[in-house]
Design a protein around this motif. Structure first.
Motif, mmCIF file in Angstrom:
data_model
loop_
_atom_site.group_PDB
_atom_site.id
_atom_site.type_symbol
_atom_site.label_atom_id
_atom_site.label_comp_id
_atom_site.label_asym_id
_atom_site.label_seq_id
_atom_site.Cartn_x
_atom_site.Cartn_y
_atom_site.Cartn_z
ATOM 1 N N GLN A 10 -53.955 122.437 85.417
ATOM 2 C CA GLN A 10 -54.283 122.568 83.903
ATOM 3 C C GLN A 10 -54.382 124.098 83.535
ATOM 4 O OE1 GLN A 10 -57.026 119.985 82.078
ATOM 5 N NE2 GLN A 10 -57.417 121.466 80.372
ATOM 6 N N ASP A 47 -52.156 125.712 81.202
ATOM 7 C CA ASP A 47 -52.499 126.289 79.821
ATOM 8 C C ASP A 47 -52.108 127.849 79.551
ATOM 9 O OD1 ASP A 47 -53.910 124.080 79.023
ATOM 10 O OD2 ASP A 47 -55.785 124.896 79.928
ATOM 11 N N GLU A 55 -48.696 124.341 71.453
ATOM 12 C CA GLU A 55 -50.020 124.078 70.936
ATOM 13 C C GLU A 55 -50.418 122.824 71.891
ATOM 14 O OE1 GLU A 55 -52.345 121.940 67.367
ATOM 15 O OE2 GLU A 55 -50.470 122.361 67.098
ATOM 16 N N VAL A 56 -51.678 123.215 72.493
ATOM 17 C CA VAL A 56 -51.820 122.072 73.586
ATOM 18 C C VAL A 56 -52.732 121.098 72.887
ATOM 19 C CG1 VAL A 56 -53.527 122.023 75.660
ATOM 20 C CG2 VAL A 56 -52.145 124.110 75.053
ATOM 21 N N HIS A 57 -52.403 119.821 73.284
ATOM 22 C CA HIS A 57 -53.117 118.627 72.954
ATOM 23 C C HIS A 57 -53.461 117.697 74.241
ATOM 24 C CE1 HIS A 57 -49.493 116.231 73.085
ATOM 25 N NE2 HIS A 57 -48.958 117.460 72.407
ATOM 26 N N PRO A 58 -54.488 117.058 74.298
ATOM 27 C CA PRO A 58 -54.689 115.864 75.431
ATOM 28 C C PRO A 58 -53.531 115.368 76.213
ATOM 29 C CG PRO A 58 -56.242 115.900 73.999
ATOM 30 C CD PRO A 58 -55.378 116.401 73.345
ATOM 31 N N GLU A 59 -52.473 114.833 75.314
ATOM 32 C CA GLU A 59 -51.631 114.242 75.744
ATOM 33 C C GLU A 59 -50.214 115.095 76.426
ATOM 34 O OE1 GLU A 59 -52.668 113.594 72.787
ATOM 35 O OE2 GLU A 59 -53.703 111.736 73.155
ATOM 36 N N LEU A 60 -50.420 116.419 76.035
ATOM 37 C CA LEU A 60 -49.448 117.281 76.400
ATOM 38 C C LEU A 60 -49.236 117.255 78.057
ATOM 39 C CD1 LEU A 60 -47.284 119.310 75.677
ATOM 40 C CD2 LEU A 60 -48.988 121.243 75.726
#
Length: 222
Positions: A72, A76, A85-90
């Motif tokens: 991660q 990131d 754009e980062v999101h949990p499912e990415l």
């Protein structure tokens, strides 16, 4: 009379370069990762993507390698540099697409079938310097359930040819010395278990199927 050899023999396989063709996909290749990232943005990726990619492989002075358990922080850094754009499912989506793209990497199906049939004759294990990204592909090819032991560097934190990687094998399996046959394509990774631990070893190459099978059969016949 069938002799049960399962109690005193262990055959350990490397993966890349023996079962799967050594390919750039196995090493976080620029072009594969770039192709994955393109699925998450309509904007062009940085013109100097290769440089950006290389920079993302180092976080807080720690380089990514096959012993890295958490990707991660590196992802990131890469996502930020590519304005994604980062999101949990990415992270899950990234892994899924990477696995799909690399799923057609060639591997030795004949050898895989043979190895899966060894469980009734001996213990079997996988000892591999492997990235987190390539674990799902290895599982799909080999079927981890076909092996008694799995020593993957990103799970154990130990990388060949570190002594601890081989010590862990002996500790977990309760076997040592000539009870163990290790098949690997890199001589450096074979020298230590052979010279310091007394393992039997064989330098194999991808698609050297017959030679690898012959060595295993001679080992089991001892």
């Amino acid at each position: 009379m069938v002799i049960d050899m399962k109690k005193d023999k262990l055959v350990i396989m490397d993966w890349g370069g023996v079962i799967e063709s050594h390919s750039e996909e196995s090493y976080l290749a620029h072009n594969v990762v770039k192709h994955v990232l393109e699925q998450f943005t309509t904007e062009p990726l940085p013109y100097n993507f290769n440089e950006v990619f290389e920079q993302s492989l180092m976080v807080d002075g720690v380089p990514i390698n096959a012993g890295t358990k958490k990707l991660q922080p590196y992802l990131d850094k890469l996502f930020a540099a590519c304005h994604i754009e980062v999101h949990p499912e990415l992270y899950i989506d990234f892994m899924d697409i990477y696995t799909q793209i690399t799923s057609d990497t060639p591997y030795d199906r004949e050898l895989v079938r043979y190895l899966a049939g060894l469980q009734e004759r001996c213990y079997t294990g996988i000892l591999s310097n492997l990235t987190v990204l390539d674990g799902p592909r290895q599982n799909r090819q080999l079927g981890w359930e076909n092996y008694d032991y799995r020593w993957l560097s990103y799970e154990t934190g130990c990388m060949k040819p570190d002594l601890e990687a081989y010590r862990l094998v002996e500790k977990d399996s309760n076997m040592s010395g000539s009870q163990i046959l290790f098949i690997e394509d890199v001589e450096e990774n074979l020298a230590i278990p052979r010279e310091k631990f007394g393992w039997q070893t064989y330098a194999a190459q991808y698609k050297g199927t017959k030679g690898t099978i012959d060595v295993i059969e001679r080992f089991l016949a001892q």
